[in-house]
Design an enzyme around this catalytic site. Sequence first.
Site, PDB file in Angstrom:
ATOM      1  N   CYS A 232     -18.562 -19.819  12.901  1.00  0.00           N
ATOM      2  CA  CYS A 232     -18.900 -19.344  11.544  1.00  0.00           C
ATOM      3  C   CYS A 232     -19.113 -17.843  11.656  1.00  0.00           C
ATOM      4  O   CYS A 232     -20.195 -17.322  11.393  1.00  0.00           O
ATOM      5  CB  CYS A 232     -20.151 -20.033  11.010  1.00  0.00           C
ATOM      6  SG  CYS A 232     -20.100 -21.839  11.055  1.00  0.00           S
ATOM      7  N   GLY A 236     -18.995 -10.861  11.691  1.00  0.00           N
ATOM      8  CA  GLY A 236     -18.887 -10.764  13.139  1.00  0.00           C
ATOM      9  C   GLY A 236     -19.923 -10.001  13.925  1.00  0.00           C
ATOM     10  O   GLY A 236     -19.646  -9.555  15.034  1.00  0.00           O
ATOM     11  N   GLY A 237     -21.158  -9.880  13.423  1.00  0.00           N
ATOM     12  CA  GLY A 237     -22.192  -9.185  14.188  1.00  0.00           C
ATOM     13  C   GLY A 237     -22.420  -9.818  15.554  1.00  0.00           C
ATOM     14  O   GLY A 237     -22.480  -9.128  16.583  1.00  0.00           O
ATOM     15  N   ASP A 256     -13.625 -18.563  10.570  1.00  0.00           N
ATOM     16  CA  ASP A 256     -14.434 -18.646   9.354  1.00  0.00           C
ATOM     17  C   ASP A 256     -13.550 -19.221   8.251  1.00  0.00           C
ATOM     18  O   ASP A 256     -12.319 -19.157   8.339  1.00  0.00           O
ATOM     19  CB  ASP A 256     -14.965 -17.267   8.933  1.00  0.00           C
ATOM     20  CG  ASP A 256     -16.230 -17.387   8.084  1.00  0.00           C
ATOM     21  OD1 ASP A 256     -17.334 -17.281   8.652  1.00  0.00           O
ATOM     22  OD2 ASP A 256     -16.124 -17.619   6.875  1.00  0.00           O
ATOM     23  N   ASP A 301     -23.252 -20.511  14.236  1.00  0.00           N
ATOM     24  CA  ASP A 301     -24.258 -19.772  13.462  1.00  0.00           C
ATOM     25  C   ASP A 301     -24.177 -20.346  12.050  1.00  0.00           C
ATOM     26  O   ASP A 301     -23.480 -19.825  11.189  1.00  0.00           O
ATOM     27  CB  ASP A 301     -23.920 -18.277  13.500  1.00  0.00           C
ATOM     28  CG  ASP A 301     -24.973 -17.424  12.802  1.00  0.00           C
ATOM     29  OD1 ASP A 301     -26.088 -17.933  12.581  1.00  0.00           O
ATOM     30  OD2 ASP A 301     -24.678 -16.271  12.472  1.00  0.00           O
ATOM     31  N   CYS A 354     -30.765 -18.805  10.416  1.00  0.00           N
ATOM     32  CA  CYS A 354     -31.798 -17.812  10.086  1.00  0.00           C
ATOM     33  C   CYS A 354     -32.779 -18.444   9.099  1.00  0.00           C
ATOM     34  O   CYS A 354     -33.165 -17.854   8.103  1.00  0.00           O
ATOM     35  CB  CYS A 354     -31.188 -16.516   9.549  1.00  0.00           C
ATOM     36  SG  CYS A 354     -30.065 -16.733   8.169  1.00  0.00           S
TER      37      CYS A 354
END
Length: 402
Positions: A232, A236-237, A256, A301, A354
């Site tokens: 996911c 792209g961090g 993605d 993620d 998160c």
Amino acid sequence: MRLHRNLVYTVIDSIKLIFNEGEYADKVVQKALKRDARWGARDRKFVAETIYEMVRWKRLYNEIASTKSHYTTENIWKNFAVFAVLKGYKLPDWNQLQGVPVRRIKGKFDELQKTRVFKESIPDWMDEIGVAELGEKHWDKEINALNKQAEVILRTNTLRTTKNSLQKKLAEEGIATEFISGYPDALRLVERANVFRTKCFKDGLFEVQDASSQLVAAYLDVKPGMRVIDTCAGAGGKTLHLAALMENKGQIIATDIYESKLKKLKIRTRRAGAHNITTKVIESSKVIKKMKGTADRVLIDAPCSGIGVLRRNPDSKWKLQPEFVENIIKTQAEIIESYAKLVKNGGKLVYATCSILPSENEKQVKNFIKNNPNYKLLKDRKVSPFKSGYDGFYMALLERIN
């Protein structure tokens, strides 16, 4: 402290866009800061921080100003007056700020500190879910921490530089930073600044990434030469962080469902000098089937409620709905079930969110392992905004054992 008319008008116009047009606060702030090229750092700081403050404390200000949720221009000015009084600004003699009841505002503010939904400025349903999942005392601390302003944290791009060298170069550009204990690549800005204008950023020496988010890629235990799938990836961090940890060796497949996000990632990979990343749009289940059992490492993620990142996205308090949280929990279960099939025997995966809600985190992992005995949990970590001072995150490292 004086208020300047052109700055305040920019704030009022921006609040209209966020509350009436449903635009995202971060995008509105970006737009607002381009409104006048003559503004200095202090002007820009006032505009950005005031917009975020008015969004963050929307429910509290509404209650004090008796404006409810009707965002006429007049009501937005009333909410702004509440902000200005509570922040100690001297009210100018403008038509919109005539007859502001300063004593009543302060009295009402003190009275509302006894009720958490007003004190912390959150919807009733969010307070209820927080208490149900974390308990009253824990939730009280977490939601209080989530209403603090987020700090600006940079991640050193170790493909191009070192943390010490980056710190020196940023100092030469007038930006002071500090190391953060326990975060090997992180630098914290001493004062907020527009780092995207720096030569260091244009040269790809860093990314802006919260300290908690920087823990996730490292949790995956990657090594140079591995085949890694970031399922996911978004813009792209964490993908870029994986590339740095792998020293540009091996292969990272960033996937993605949104092609537009992967296009942004391609731009970022060029700036970062990351050569081992390829992107793949998930257009159907066939794309996933082709990669079954091929990955040494898989990063999930997962999409989530985002309750752990309310400090940097305060408008999501008002955009989120309880049914979204219910639905995303089902989606997460489907995602981990589907993407776990990409891991080869002896390979590992990280499931991360998160969020700070157990229903999105440890309960998801527990249910997955119950249904998939070929996986075992090696370790997991909960990052508390209250304890860490950074975003709320959860990450679990699982290993496929057969």
